[in-house]
Design an enzyme around this catalytic site. Structure first.
Site, PDB file in Angstrom:
ATOM      1  N   ARG A  62      63.522  31.341  58.612  1.00 20.38           N
ATOM      2  CA  ARG A  62      62.849  30.731  57.464  1.00 20.38           C
ATOM      3  C   ARG A  62      61.705  29.854  57.940  1.00 20.38           C
ATOM      4  NH1 ARG A  62      64.611  28.094  52.671  1.00 20.38           N
ATOM      5  NH2 ARG A  62      65.411  26.365  53.875  1.00 20.38           N
ATOM      6  N   LYS A 101      75.895  26.379  62.367  1.00 23.38           N
ATOM      7  CA  LYS A 101      75.207  27.523  61.749  1.00 23.38           C
ATOM      8  C   LYS A 101      75.637  28.839  62.402  1.00 23.38           C
ATOM      9  CE  LYS A 101      70.634  29.220  60.459  1.00 23.38           C
ATOM     10  NZ  LYS A 101      69.411  28.856  59.779  1.00 23.38           N
ATOM     11  N   ARG A 146      69.518  18.320  54.904  1.00 27.92           N
ATOM     12  CA  ARG A 146      70.220  17.806  56.082  1.00 27.92           C
ATOM     13  C   ARG A 146      71.303  16.810  55.658  1.00 27.92           C
ATOM     14  NH1 ARG A 146      67.699  21.141  57.997  1.00 27.92           N
ATOM     15  NH2 ARG A 146      66.348  21.256  59.806  1.00 27.92           N
TER      16      ARG A 146
END
Ligand code: ATP
Ligand code: BTN
Length: 320
Positions: free
Chosen positions: A117, A182, A318
């Site tokens: 992204r 992630k 975040r």
């Protein structure tokens, strides 16, 4: 594409057993020097291949390669196309967008220029990821595509949970998490107009086993499926499960929109009720408490006692 000689070599080594240079040369009908050059090609991609005098070559760990025949049988409507190596499956579909059909899926063992992204690079270790892109055509214009981007993350997480993985989560809008790190990401690229048919290239990468060469390039904590499962995981079966889940999700989305998926998405929200900051740029950030997503897939933040909704785009969420 998968029948190339270098690919046949890796296929022969994939079980993790020793293969002599001589037998490989015979099998592929090339010289032993050519075999050595193929081995070098794959080592540069991050595969650990040992060479032992008198025994031959061996992979440090067995690899689960994508089986194009099994994929074709299981996913006839998705016309699976499997690359050994490609720059980016998203880039490939974007440049062939006018000549492929709705549902077309493109998978790759390795990407040399994977896209993340916001212009970031995405690492795709050889045979170490579930890496694919699908082409979808949507009649309702670009606006509908926003909720769809969240639905894609949800479809992946639900497929992985069904396959037995635990501790999965979603970070708005569509990052896949495992054990708080992630595990994978989704990149959707669009071509179309506000109110007419839109073509979407839906790309996803889910880490299975990240080789050290690629791990060094990743600048944040990451997860991989093989940490919590016996290797090698069958990547073909997992790829099929993900595509099937995406196909089903697309139908639900097309008929009912994201509203039908809102509660399911919120179940996986890694930031639910937590203090977060939403970054628009280095200079501009908003702090608040995460309250899940609304019926359109917008992020809900409580800021100074008031709830505000935010659209996905060039923003980054975040924890605080
Ligand atoms: P956000 O998009 O919300 O800012 P993010 O920090 O994950 O989330 P992205 O732009 O989504 O940022 O993803 C790019 C990040 O992913 C980069 O930090 C990059 O180092 C990292 N990355 C690249 N390849 C992988 C991979 N295979 N596994 C996990 N992370 C990766
Ligand atoms: C992100 O989290 O930044 C999104 C990562 C998306 C990676 C996938 S891998 C398959 C497809 N091809 C690409 O070049 N990118 C996507």
């Amino acid at each position: 594409m998968l029948q190339s000689k270098p690919y046949q070599l890796i296929n022969a080594l994939s079980l993790g057993e020793f293969c002599s240079g001589e037998s490989l040369a015979k099998q592929l009908d090339v010289s032993r020097t050519t075999i050595a050059s193929y081995i070098k090609q794959y080592s540069v991609l991050g595969l650990d291949i040992y060479s032992v005098k008198g025994k031959g070559y061996r992979l440090a760990q067995p690899l689960s390669l994508l089986d194009s025949k099994v994929l074709e049988l299981a996913l006839p409507n998705n016309m699976p196309l499997v690359f050994d190596q490609v720059d980016s499956t998203n880039a490939w579909l974007m440049s062939n967008i006018d000549c492929v059909e709705h549902g077309q899926v493109v998978l790759a063992e390795y990407q040399s220029a994977g896209r993340g992204r916001r212009g970031r690079a995405w690492q795709t270790p050889y045979a170490g990821q579930l890496c694919m892109s699908l082409l979808w055509r949507l009649q309702d214009g670009i606006e509908a595509a926003m909720g769809l981007s969240l639905a894609v993350g949800l479809a992946i997480v639900e497929a992985l949970e069904k396959a037995g993985f635990k501790d999965l989560g979603l970070k708005w809008p569509n990052d896949i998490y495992l054990g708080g790190k992630k595990l994978g990401g989704v990149l959707i690229e669009l071509q179309g107009h506000a109110n007419s048919e839109v073509s979407l290239v839906v790309g996803l990468g889910v880490n299975v086993r990240v080789a050290s060469l690629q791990a060094e390039q990743i600048d944040q904590a990451f997860a991989q499926l093989e940490t919590n499962a016996k290797p090698p995981l069958n990547r073909t079966d997992l790829a099929i499960a993900i595509v099937e889940s995406l196909n089903q999700m697309f139908e639900v989305f097309r008929l009912q929109g994201f509203a039908a998926l809102q509660q399911r998405w919120n179940r996986y929200d890694i930031f639910a009720e937590q203090a977060v900051s939403l970054r628009f740029s280095e200079e501009r950030q908003l702090k608040g408490t995460a309250k899940g997503v609304d019926k359109q897939g917008q992020l809900l933040l409580e800021i100074n006692g008031q709830q505000q909704a935010f659209m996905a785009g060039e923003v980054s969420l975040r924890g605080q």
